[in-house]
Motif scaffolding. Structure first.
Motif, PDB file in Angstrom:
ATOM      1  N   SER A  84      48.402  25.276  47.901  1.00 21.11           N
ATOM      2  CA  SER A  84      48.087  23.988  47.275  1.00 21.11           C
ATOM      3  C   SER A  84      47.328  23.173  48.308  1.00 21.11           C
ATOM      4  N   GLN A  85      46.356  22.399  47.826  1.00 19.66           N
ATOM      5  CA  GLN A  85      45.625  21.546  48.764  1.00 19.66           C
ATOM      6  C   GLN A  85      46.464  20.363  49.198  1.00 19.66           C
ATOM      7  N   LYS A  86      47.601  20.163  48.561  1.00 20.03           N
ATOM      8  CA  LYS A  86      48.466  19.036  48.951  1.00 20.03           C
ATOM      9  C   LYS A  86      49.564  19.526  49.888  1.00 20.03           C
ATOM     10  N   GLY A  87      49.787  18.772  50.964  1.00 16.74           N
ATOM     11  CA  GLY A  87      50.862  19.097  51.887  1.00 16.74           C
ATOM     12  C   GLY A  87      52.191  18.552  51.383  1.00 16.74           C
ATOM     13  N   GLY A  88      53.265  19.127  51.872  1.00 19.89           N
ATOM     14  CA  GLY A  88      54.590  18.598  51.581  1.00 19.89           C
ATOM     15  C   GLY A  88      55.100  18.872  50.181  1.00 19.89           C
ATOM     16  N   VAL A  89      54.472  19.815  49.467  1.00 16.54           N
ATOM     17  CA  VAL A  89      54.924  20.112  48.102  1.00 16.54           C
ATOM     18  C   VAL A  89      55.893  21.284  48.057  1.00 16.54           C
ATOM     19  N   GLY A  90      56.064  21.988  49.206  1.00 17.06           N
ATOM     20  CA  GLY A  90      57.043  23.072  49.241  1.00 17.06           C
ATOM     21  C   GLY A  90      56.457  24.466  49.378  1.00 17.06           C
ATOM     22  N   LYS A  91      55.230  24.569  49.874  1.00 23.19           N
ATOM     23  CA  LYS A  91      54.635  25.901  50.042  1.00 23.19           C
ATOM     24  C   LYS A  91      55.498  26.768  50.964  1.00 23.19           C
ATOM     25  N   THR A  92      55.795  26.229  52.148  1.00 24.00           N
ATOM     26  CA  THR A  92      56.574  27.012  53.111  1.00 24.00           C
ATOM     27  C   THR A  92      57.979  27.289  52.573  1.00 24.00           C
ATOM     28  N   THR A  93      58.576  26.283  51.973  1.00 20.38           N
ATOM     29  CA  THR A  93      59.934  26.437  51.426  1.00 20.38           C
ATOM     30  C   THR A  93      59.967  27.532  50.363  1.00 20.38           C
ATOM     31  N   LEU A  94      58.990  27.517  49.457  1.00 20.20           N
ATOM     32  CA  LEU A  94      58.963  28.539  48.407  1.00 20.20           C
ATOM     33  C   LEU A  94      58.657  29.916  48.993  1.00 20.20           C
ATOM     34  N   ALA A  95      57.679  29.965  49.907  1.00 15.64           N
ATOM     35  CA  ALA A  95      57.282  31.269  50.467  1.00 15.64           C
ATOM     36  C   ALA A  95      58.483  31.950  51.135  1.00 15.64           C
ATOM     37  N   VAL A  96      59.168  31.244  52.009  1.00 16.25           N
ATOM     38  CA  VAL A  96      60.237  31.911  52.771  1.00 16.25           C
ATOM     39  C   VAL A  96      61.471  32.181  51.901  1.00 16.25           C
ATOM     40  N   ASN A  97      61.750  31.291  50.971  1.00 12.95           N
ATOM     41  CA  ASN A  97      62.973  31.507  50.184  1.00 12.95           C
ATOM     42  C   ASN A  97      62.799  32.534  49.070  1.00 12.95           C
ATOM     43  N   ILE A  98      61.640  32.569  48.430  1.00 13.26           N
ATOM     44  CA  ILE A  98      61.413  33.658  47.466  1.00 13.26           C
ATOM     45  C   ILE A  98      61.395  34.982  48.229  1.00 13.26           C
TER      46      ILE A  98
END
Ligand code: ADP
Ligand code: MG
Length: 223
Positions: free
Chosen positions: A9-23
């Motif tokens: 996502s071009q927006k930061g802080g939306v949960g990219k890292t959180t989703l990537a590592v937890n999925i």
């Protein structure tokens, strides 16, 4: 061939890292296999690399997936599909347009894209641009994931987001990832959902990622 999922996502802080590592953690856990050779890799192409930080907290060997930092190695990103030791590779993308080349390489080899969004109007524009500029030109399958919904805020903001997604004819998962303080705390301690302590809240928090992995079809097949 590994399936390559780019969390973007071009927006930061939306949960990219959180989703990537937890999925990734859930999928690795479900698929099992030899702990020396996990079936899942998380590849960070974010130069700010909050995910590196994940991998370096506590005991990196305790993470249920392999981890690699590839933001300055576009040629390796282009060849992620050659890593046959993995069944799934999750690419954690940067929040801005940093590293356009490496992000383009990742999207070129991707199986699909996951686009987190939060129930705030400021997140709408960047979400739409991510899909229109980066995903649709490649005919890449994608799903938007509504993240960070706090039940105590009620349904107003979530409904507004969902209505907007429908109006724009954007595709999104039925599964919503709720806001749990536990996710924020765990990030600071380098823990992933499969490592949360037992308890009702942890189970509920983990369930969102289980449901998401199931809905996205990452749990394996009976061939
Ligand atoms: N579902 C959630 N519940 C609680 N905190 C969350 C959730 N999703 C993300 N966060 C927190 O929000 C912040 C931003 O998330 P992050 O995954 O780093 O976003 P991005 O990678 O898109 O910049 C982090 O502090 C993270 O722990
Ligand atoms: Mg991030």
């Amino acid at each position: 061939m590994p399936k390559i999922h780019v969390v973007v996502s071009q927006k930061g802080g939306v949960g990219k890292t959180t989703l990537a590592v937890n999925i990734a953690a859930i999928v690795s856990d479900v698929l099992g296999g030899n702990p020396e050779q996990p079936p899942v890799l998380v590849a960070s192409i974010d130069p700010q690399a909050s995910a590196v930080w994940w991998a370096e907290r506590g005991d990196p060997d305790a993470l249920p997936f392999d981890f690699d930092q590839l933001d300055d190695r576009p040629e390796e990103v282009a060849k992620l599909g050659d890593l046959h030791e993995y069944q799934h590779i999750f690419v954690d993308a940067p929040g801005s347009l940093a590293r356009p080349t490496v992000l383009a390489r990742a999207l070129d080899v991707a199986t699909d894209a996951i686009v987190p969004v939060i129930p705030e109007p400021l997140a709408y524009g960047p979400t739409e641009r991510t899909v229109l500029d980066l995903i649709q030109p490649r005919d890449l399958p994608y799903r938007i994931v509504r993240n960070l919904w706090d039940r105590r805020d009620g349904h107003l903001d979530l409904d507004a987001l969902t209505d907007w997604l429908d109006e724009q004819k954007l595709r999104y998962t039925n599964t919503i990832v709720r806001r749990y303080k536990m996710h924020t705390t765990a990030a600071a301690e380098g823990r992933v959902v499969t490592q949360y302590p037992n308890g009702r809240t942890a189970t509920e928090a983990r369930n969102d990622f289980l449901a998401l992995a199931l809905e996205l079809g990452y749990g394996g097949t009976v061939a």
